[in-house]
Design a protein around this motif. Sequence first.
Motif, short mmCIF file in Angstrom:
data_model
loop_
_atom_site.label_atom_id
_atom_site.label_comp_id
_atom_site.label_asym_id
_atom_site.label_seq_id
_atom_site.Cartn_x
_atom_site.Cartn_y
_atom_site.Cartn_z
N PHE A 74 -4.07 5.28 -2.48
CA PHE A 74 -3.86 4.47 -3.68
C PHE A 74 -3.83 5.39 -4.89
CE2 PHE A 74 -7.99 4.58 -5.77
CZ PHE A 74 -8.83 4.99 -4.74
N THR A 98 -7.76 5.59 1.83
CA THR A 98 -8.32 4.30 2.23
C THR A 98 -8.87 4.31 3.65
OG1 THR A 98 -6.22 3.43 3.05
CG2 THR A 98 -6.68 3.10 0.71
N THR A 120 -1.58 -1.53 6.15
CA THR A 120 -2.66 -1.97 5.25
C THR A 120 -3.39 -3.20 5.76
OG1 THR A 120 -0.99 -3.13 3.93
CG2 THR A 120 -1.67 -0.96 3.15
N VAL A 150 -1.03 0.76 -4.01
CA VAL A 150 -1.20 1.38 -2.70
C VAL A 150 0.14 1.90 -2.22
CG1 VAL A 150 -1.67 0.84 -0.27
CG2 VAL A 150 -3.24 0.05 -2.05
#
Lengths: 415, 415
Positions: free
Chosen positions: B245, B232, B295, B95
């Motif tokens: 990613f 994402t 994240t 990521v």
Amino acid sequence: MTTALAGRAAELDAADPLAAHARRFVRGGDVVSYLDGNSLGRPLADLPERFAGFVERDWGERLIRSWDEQWMERPFGLGDRIGALVGAAPGQAFVGDSTTVLLYKLARAAVDARLAADPERREIVIDDDSFPTDRFVVEGVAAERGLTIRWIEADPASGVSLEQVREAVGERTALVLLSHVAYRSGFLADMAGITEAAHEAGALMLWDLCHSVGVIPTELDACGVDLAVGCTYKYLNGGPGSPAFGYVAEHLQGELEQPIQGWMGAADVFLMERHYRAAPDLRRFLSGTPPVLATVALEAMLELVEQVGIAAIREKSVALTDFAEAALAEHVLPHEVGGQRPRLASPPAGPHRGSHLTLTHPSFRAVTERLWQRGVIPDFRAPDGIRIGLSPLSTTFAEVEGGIAALGEELRRAG
Amino acid sequence: MTTALAGRAAELDAADPLAAHARRFVRGGDVVSYLDGNSLGRPLADLPERFAGFVERDWGERLIRSWDEQWMERPFGLGDRIGALVGAAPGQAFVGDSTTVLLYKLARAAVDARLAADPERREIVIDDDSFPTDRFVVEGVAAERGLTIRWIEADPASGVSLEQVREAVGERTALVLLSHVAYRSGFLADMAGITEAAHEAGALMLWDLCHSVGVIPTELDACGVDLAVGCTYKYLNGGPGSPAFGYVAEHLQGELEQPIQGWMGAADVFLMERHYRAAPDLRRFLSGTPPVLATVALEAMLELVEQVGIAAIREKSVALTDFAEAALAEHVLPHEVGGQRPRLASPPAGPHRGSHLTLTHPSFRAVTERLWQRGVIPDFRAPDGIRIGLSPLSTTFAEVEGGIAALGEELRRAG
């Protein structure tokens, strides 16, 4: 036991006009003394409510409507606010990507423009003690564009002087990349003089502001700086891995082209055109979707920094750094361990010192490990440096005194 | 008034084994029907507590110690978990950056490797209806490396067929870049067949998974895919601008070199070496500091996706999409407005349909504006498309029925 120095710390805290702000940051767990705000700034204590508001309203209720309502402009709105902290008029700074990616984009833009104008400009000037990412990016750019690097040998205990830059630049120089504050020594470079020297040689100047933004008064426009990049997780407390910011002087925005052509850099983002047409202005330096979620903490800290003002922040930074030097002189530097005394590897007090100090000793790796276990947290930088970072808004004089006293204890214990 | 279709929606919701999950997302404000989870997924309702925990503990108490304790590995830990959703064995996904930046890094790595092996491989194959960022990145890479682009003409109501790829590739092809699910039509490409065709021609294959990850069962390893990139913030609900990613097949990791050489891609990150030495493995595809804060929401959603499983998610996605098609047939498609009926510009039900539908009509820009005002939120894509995204874990059948009924009303009102 209260030493004279601890008493002095208490006095300084009592007299500090910014003292109350330190209580606005999360202070919990086992942390006794945090001396690494120049690596990762502490979080503001009201961030949980900020994130809740962001999640429940901006993201959760407005959903994609927030893109139109506020998020599309966010890279530039936050950019203007960071710009104001570093002497940039609006319309020249933006938030996005990482420091590394922005260094790549702006270094590529600069050398490609210079090469197009003069194929003999095939040299990039940088110093050999720059932060690794700066050196590595430049090595990559030089390799792919067929350029060479001219390395300035920096004094690791200070930094790069104006004279060194004058000697290094010439008619072959395309770009000079230097750090405003050196990551290791804390040396504060002569931005005005060095930028002028680069320009006199016909080169573009790119400054890395990672260790100065938010703590050192800076005048990008007044110094005639071309390009700058900085991070937001140190003195701007944006959180781990928060995005970087870039600065491109207005007069260069139409000329420079960065290589990562993405939809957010296009002239009309939602026209979904068949071919890339770069935006005529600062937008062309954007690539992907703006990192909105990742800037919630940064925005909160910007409010505090704006409220206090950079001049007052610098004043406390100088006071903290001077006090840390005195504490090191008392608690750490006199102790000979393993036949060696620790050495201060930073400039003396004055206009060439940023907001951190580095000292070196062969046992510091082990000492840092033990300090971290007792909640005293400086930074360790290989091979033998302990870095004491003084983040003015979140650090108390007592914290500095206690942390450095603990460092002295652990150093003696390592003997 | 309950129509037959509304009754059917209620039945489907009552029988839906995943129905309870929709209540785990923030549902507030004026939002009646959110049909754009494929642009920006809804936030999970427990994110405020997640962020509070992150701010107060991971960031606020552990401070920089968290880098050693967990954050340095985070790009790979999250990468492995996303990898598991797309059929990638551990050690191949990471990521970081944005989709645009990762597309640039991996496309550059691929064409540079192919060019080095065979200077005649000077062509990149892509389709003309790819998402703008994909096209723009490829245009930039082609221009700087002296390559040409071979454009496949995609049918805007479906996508790129295996036959078209077979015709386009050849001994001059360095790289093929295509979308797994087309952002406009929702067409689901034949990953196995197309990857094989690219390989037979000696080209590398890079898939854009933005519109499929988290909702379409995918087998990168089994299909022999070389490279992939995805975002994402769509079906993985990572929040606005959350990081992308990347996937690099293990056998290529030692061979491919990406151009943005940063400290996080170095063989030994904290050795601060004099010159860049790329890590021997997946780490070499990292550049800057990992986006940790960005994240937190992604991690929460990954837990839910893993708990439910991609097969069950796809099953509900198909049911929602089929139901949306029926609702469009009843509420929208029959209405002639301004002399024209709306047209469905997506593939028919079956294995080539992803998790969204697009329909077109000249009045849809104005219709979308009015829908947004009443809390019915589909996406508008220029010049005339309304996109109905069906995010399985956060969308109810009733929401689809209500939203599409409102779309029909506003369309008739536009007449």
